[in-house]
Design a protein around this motif. Structure first.
Motif, PDB file in Angstrom:
ATOM      1  N   GLN A 107      14.770 -10.480 -14.269  1.00  0.00           N
ATOM      2  CA  GLN A 107      13.502  -9.814 -13.976  1.00  0.00           C
ATOM      3  C   GLN A 107      13.715  -8.375 -13.503  1.00  0.00           C
ATOM      4  O   GLN A 107      12.934  -7.484 -13.831  1.00  0.00           O
ATOM      5  N   LEU A 108      14.785  -8.153 -12.756  1.00  0.00           N
ATOM      6  CA  LEU A 108      15.098  -6.789 -12.317  1.00  0.00           C
ATOM      7  C   LEU A 108      15.445  -5.910 -13.510  1.00  0.00           C
ATOM      8  O   LEU A 108      15.025  -4.750 -13.587  1.00  0.00           O
ATOM      9  N   LYS A 109      16.185  -6.476 -14.448  1.00  0.00           N
ATOM     10  CA  LYS A 109      16.576  -5.725 -15.642  1.00  0.00           C
ATOM     11  C   LYS A 109      15.373  -5.458 -16.534  1.00  0.00           C
ATOM     12  O   LYS A 109      15.167  -4.324 -16.998  1.00  0.00           O
ATOM     13  N   ASP A 110      14.567  -6.493 -16.781  1.00  0.00           N
ATOM     14  CA  ASP A 110      13.413  -6.338 -17.670  1.00  0.00           C
ATOM     15  C   ASP A 110      12.384  -5.356 -17.119  1.00  0.00           C
ATOM     16  O   ASP A 110      11.684  -4.686 -17.883  1.00  0.00           O
ATOM     17  N   SER A 111      12.268  -5.295 -15.805  1.00  0.00           N
ATOM     18  CA  SER A 111      11.268  -4.423 -15.185  1.00  0.00           C
ATOM     19  C   SER A 111      11.789  -3.010 -14.932  1.00  0.00           C
ATOM     20  O   SER A 111      11.027  -2.132 -14.539  1.00  0.00           O
ATOM     21  N   ASN A 112      13.089  -2.823 -15.134  1.00  0.00           N
ATOM     22  CA  ASN A 112      13.717  -1.515 -14.866  1.00  0.00           C
ATOM     23  C   ASN A 112      13.507  -1.105 -13.411  1.00  0.00           C
ATOM     24  O   ASN A 112      13.103   0.023 -13.100  1.00  0.00           O
ATOM     25  N   GLU A 167      -0.287   2.030 -14.482  1.00  0.00           N
ATOM     26  CA  GLU A 167       0.279   0.708 -14.190  1.00  0.00           C
ATOM     27  C   GLU A 167       0.399   0.514 -12.681  1.00  0.00           C
ATOM     28  O   GLU A 167       0.755   1.423 -11.938  1.00  0.00           O
ATOM     29  N   PHE A 168       0.115  -0.714 -12.267  1.00  0.00           N
ATOM     30  CA  PHE A 168      -0.019  -1.006 -10.841  1.00  0.00           C
ATOM     31  C   PHE A 168       0.893  -2.148 -10.383  1.00  0.00           C
ATOM     32  O   PHE A 168       1.522  -2.085  -9.336  1.00  0.00           O
ATOM     33  N   LEU A 169       0.974  -3.204 -11.193  1.00  0.00           N
ATOM     34  CA  LEU A 169       1.631  -4.432 -10.750  1.00  0.00           C
ATOM     35  C   LEU A 169       2.248  -5.169 -11.929  1.00  0.00           C
ATOM     36  O   LEU A 169       1.667  -5.216 -13.014  1.00  0.00           O
ATOM     37  N   ILE A 170       3.433  -5.747 -11.700  1.00  0.00           N
ATOM     38  CA  ILE A 170       4.025  -6.670 -12.666  1.00  0.00           C
ATOM     39  C   ILE A 170       4.044  -8.052 -12.034  1.00  0.00           C
ATOM     40  O   ILE A 170       4.595  -8.242 -10.944  1.00  0.00           O
ATOM     41  N   CYS A 171       3.407  -9.015 -12.678  1.00  0.00           N
ATOM     42  CA  CYS A 171       3.528 -10.402 -12.237  1.00  0.00           C
ATOM     43  C   CYS A 171       4.204 -11.185 -13.362  1.00  0.00           C
ATOM     44  O   CYS A 171       4.239 -10.738 -14.508  1.00  0.00           O
ATOM     45  N   TRP A 172       4.722 -12.373 -13.041  1.00  0.00           N
ATOM     46  CA  TRP A 172       5.594 -13.075 -13.966  1.00  0.00           C
ATOM     47  C   TRP A 172       5.098 -14.470 -14.295  1.00  0.00           C
ATOM     48  O   TRP A 172       4.562 -15.173 -13.427  1.00  0.00           O
ATOM     49  N   THR A 173       5.266 -14.851 -15.560  1.00  0.00           N
ATOM     50  CA  THR A 173       4.975 -16.233 -15.957  1.00  0.00           C
ATOM     51  C   THR A 173       6.037 -17.136 -15.360  1.00  0.00           C
ATOM     52  O   THR A 173       7.099 -16.678 -14.922  1.00  0.00           O
ATOM     53  N   SER A 174       5.763 -18.428 -15.333  1.00  0.00           N
ATOM     54  CA  SER A 174       6.692 -19.374 -14.718  1.00  0.00           C
ATOM     55  C   SER A 174       7.973 -19.539 -15.513  1.00  0.00           C
ATOM     56  O   SER A 174       9.028 -19.862 -14.966  1.00  0.00           O
ATOM     57  N   GLY A 175       7.883 -19.346 -16.837  1.00  0.00           N
ATOM     58  CA  GLY A 175       9.074 -19.462 -17.659  1.00  0.00           C
ATOM     59  C   GLY A 175       9.507 -20.890 -17.927  1.00  0.00           C
ATOM     60  O   GLY A 175      10.640 -21.130 -18.331  1.00  0.00           O
ATOM     61  N   TYR A 223       0.824  -1.212   0.000  1.00  0.00           N
ATOM     62  CA  TYR A 223       0.000   0.000   0.000  1.00  0.00           C
ATOM     63  C   TYR A 223       0.855   1.258   0.000  1.00  0.00           C
ATOM     64  O   TYR A 223       0.448   2.293  -0.544  1.00  0.00           O
ATOM     65  N   ALA A 224       2.037   1.186   0.584  1.00  0.00           N
ATOM     66  CA  ALA A 224       2.949   2.332   0.539  1.00  0.00           C
ATOM     67  C   ALA A 224       3.376   2.618  -0.902  1.00  0.00           C
ATOM     68  O   ALA A 224       3.419   3.769  -1.344  1.00  0.00           O
ATOM     69  N   ILE A 225       3.675   1.559  -1.639  1.00  0.00           N
ATOM     70  CA  ILE A 225       4.065   1.704  -3.044  1.00  0.00           C
ATOM     71  C   ILE A 225       2.898   2.274  -3.856  1.00  0.00           C
ATOM     72  O   ILE A 225       3.066   3.175  -4.676  1.00  0.00           O
ATOM     73  N   MET A 226       1.701   1.740  -3.607  1.00  0.00           N
ATOM     74  CA  MET A 226       0.513   2.239  -4.304  1.00  0.00           C
ATOM     75  C   MET A 226       0.291   3.728  -4.045  1.00  0.00           C
ATOM     76  O   MET A 226      -0.082   4.478  -4.945  1.00  0.00           O
ATOM     77  N   ARG A 227       0.503   4.136  -2.780  1.00  0.00           N
ATOM     78  CA  ARG A 227       0.251   5.537  -2.400  1.00  0.00           C
ATOM     79  C   ARG A 227       1.077   6.506  -3.226  1.00  0.00           C
ATOM     80  O   ARG A 227       0.650   7.629  -3.528  1.00  0.00           O
ATOM     81  N   LEU A 228       2.264   6.076  -3.628  1.00  0.00           N
ATOM     82  CA  LEU A 228       3.147   6.941  -4.411  1.00  0.00           C
ATOM     83  C   LEU A 228       2.900   6.830  -5.910  1.00  0.00           C
ATOM     84  O   LEU A 228       3.521   7.543  -6.692  1.00  0.00           O
ATOM     85  N   GLY A 229       1.998   5.924  -6.306  1.00  0.00           N
ATOM     86  CA  GLY A 229       1.762   5.724  -7.727  1.00  0.00           C
ATOM     87  C   GLY A 229       2.877   4.927  -8.392  1.00  0.00           C
ATOM     88  O   GLY A 229       2.985   4.900  -9.624  1.00  0.00           O
ATOM     89  N   ALA A 230       3.718   4.296  -7.577  1.00  0.00           N
ATOM     90  CA  ALA A 230       4.782   3.449  -8.114  1.00  0.00           C
ATOM     91  C   ALA A 230       4.207   2.081  -8.476  1.00  0.00           C
ATOM     92  O   ALA A 230       3.045   1.781  -8.184  1.00  0.00           O
ATOM     93  N   ILE A 231       5.019   1.258  -9.110  1.00  0.00           N
ATOM     94  CA  ILE A 231       4.568  -0.036  -9.624  1.00  0.00           C
ATOM     95  C   ILE A 231       5.182  -1.156  -8.800  1.00  0.00           C
ATOM     96  O   ILE A 231       6.399  -1.199  -8.595  1.00  0.00           O
ATOM     97  N   ILE A 232       4.354  -2.073  -8.330  1.00  0.00           N
ATOM     98  CA  ILE A 232       4.815  -3.199  -7.523  1.00  0.00           C
ATOM     99  C   ILE A 232       5.326  -4.305  -8.441  1.00  0.00           C
ATOM    100  O   ILE A 232       4.644  -4.711  -9.385  1.00  0.00           O
ATOM    101  N   ASN A 233       6.514  -4.779  -8.154  1.00  0.00           N
ATOM    102  CA  ASN A 233       7.093  -5.906  -8.891  1.00  0.00           C
ATOM    103  C   ASN A 233       7.450  -6.971  -7.871  1.00  0.00           C
ATOM    104  O   ASN A 233       8.453  -6.872  -7.175  1.00  0.00           O
ATOM    105  N   SER A 234       6.607  -7.996  -7.761  1.00  0.00           N
ATOM    106  CA  SER A 234       6.762  -8.995  -6.702  1.00  0.00           C
ATOM    107  C   SER A 234       7.447 -10.240  -7.262  1.00  0.00           C
ATOM    108  O   SER A 234       6.899 -10.930  -8.119  1.00  0.00           O
ATOM    109  N   LEU A 235       8.655 -10.531  -6.750  1.00  0.00           N
ATOM    110  CA  LEU A 235       9.442 -11.662  -7.250  1.00  0.00           C
ATOM    111  C   LEU A 235       9.577 -12.752  -6.190  1.00  0.00           C
ATOM    112  O   LEU A 235       9.609 -12.471  -4.987  1.00  0.00           O
ATOM    113  N   SER A 236       9.686 -13.981  -6.650  1.00  0.00           N
ATOM    114  CA  SER A 236       9.820 -15.114  -5.735  1.00  0.00           C
ATOM    115  C   SER A 236      11.225 -15.172  -5.147  1.00  0.00           C
ATOM    116  O   SER A 236      12.215 -15.143  -5.880  1.00  0.00           O
TER     117      SER A 236
END
Length: 256
Positions: A105-110, A152-160, A81-94
């Motif tokens: 994933q860090l590189k692709d998501s910038n 944009e709100f969230l980046i989720c990832w395929t299993s690959g 919610y802190a990230i959302m409050r700033l209008g930033a984009i959440i990138n949740s990695l395993s």
């Protein structure tokens, strides 16, 4: 049968959630099984705004990608919610991903900054801030940020696995809200109940929030419904059974 048209509000997930949960007041929203610490619904927004202020001081702004690499943790929800409050984009990695996969994933998501509750392989990455360094009780001035449903709100990832390397899928605020509103509008199914019901359901938060299933459930749908989430860092059979008994769990989300 064609599904009914869903009217999705043109607002941020942040605004939508806190407009809804203010009615829950001092009811318990989150329990940390590791410490038995409890967080009330009324405490979530002030904690999120304090962390958002700290992230803003670190240079995070609207449109920046903030990556979370962590085990389940009550603070994980607050940080989202802190990230959302700033209008930033959440990138949740395993946290179970390999170093090579995380690097890709860090590189692709910038990614601009990494937030984590781990001390292991994250030593190999730059710009890592530990959860413990994100202060929840020092609310400072926050920037005014205008966020629409199309942002944009969230980046989720395929299993690959069968499709090559993991690929990022970008969600907007509107796409997440549309899914939730779709569940609410369909009176013929019980999906709404499966998310948890206020003053009725206790939900064990064991599905990894780094996965879209866990992310949708605990920081979003279950909180919105007013149910209580008991956070478990990772699945352990004996601990899971203890949680079911100790907290009188009523609803369980698992995968086959």
């Amino acid at each position: 049968m064609r599904p009914e048209k869903v009217n999705t509000p043109d607002c941020s997930v942040y605004a939508f959630v806190f407009d809804k949960i203010k009615e829950y007041g001092d009811e318990i929203a989150i329990i940390d099984h590791s410490t038995d610490k409890k967080i009330k619904f009324s405490e979530i927004q002030p904690k999120a705004e304090a962390i958002a202020a700290g992230l803003s001081e670190r240079g995070i702004k609207k449109g920046d990608v903030v990556t979370i690499i962590a085990l389940n943790d009550p603070k994980y929800i607050i940080i989202c919610y802190a990230i959302m409050r700033l209008g930033a984009i959440i990138n949740s990695l395993s946290p179970l991903s390999t170093q090579n996969t995380i690097t890709q994933q860090l590189k692709d998501s910038n990614t601009k900054i990494i937030l984590s509750n781990l001390f292991t392989h994250l030593q190999y990455f730059d710009s890592v801030v530990h959860f413990d360094d994100l202060i929840e009780d020092d609310i400072k001035k926050l920037p005014d940020v205008k966020i629409s449903g199309e942002d944009e709100f969230l980046i989720c990832w395929t299993s690959g696995t069968s499709t090559g390397r993991p690929k990022g899928v970008v969600h907007t605020h509107k796409s997440i809200l549309s899914q939730y509103c779709m569940f609410l509008s369909n009176t013929s199914n019980k999906v709404k109940e499966f998310n948890g019901i206020r003053n009725k359901h206790i939900v064990p938060g064991v599905v990894p929030m780094s996965h879209m299933f866990g992310f949708y459930l605990y920081p979003f749908a279950t909180i919105l419904q007013g149910a209580c989430v008991v956070i478990i860092p990772k699945f352990d059979f004996e601990e899971f059974i203890t949680v079911l008994s100790k907290y009188k769990v009523t609803t369980i989300h698992v995968v086959p």
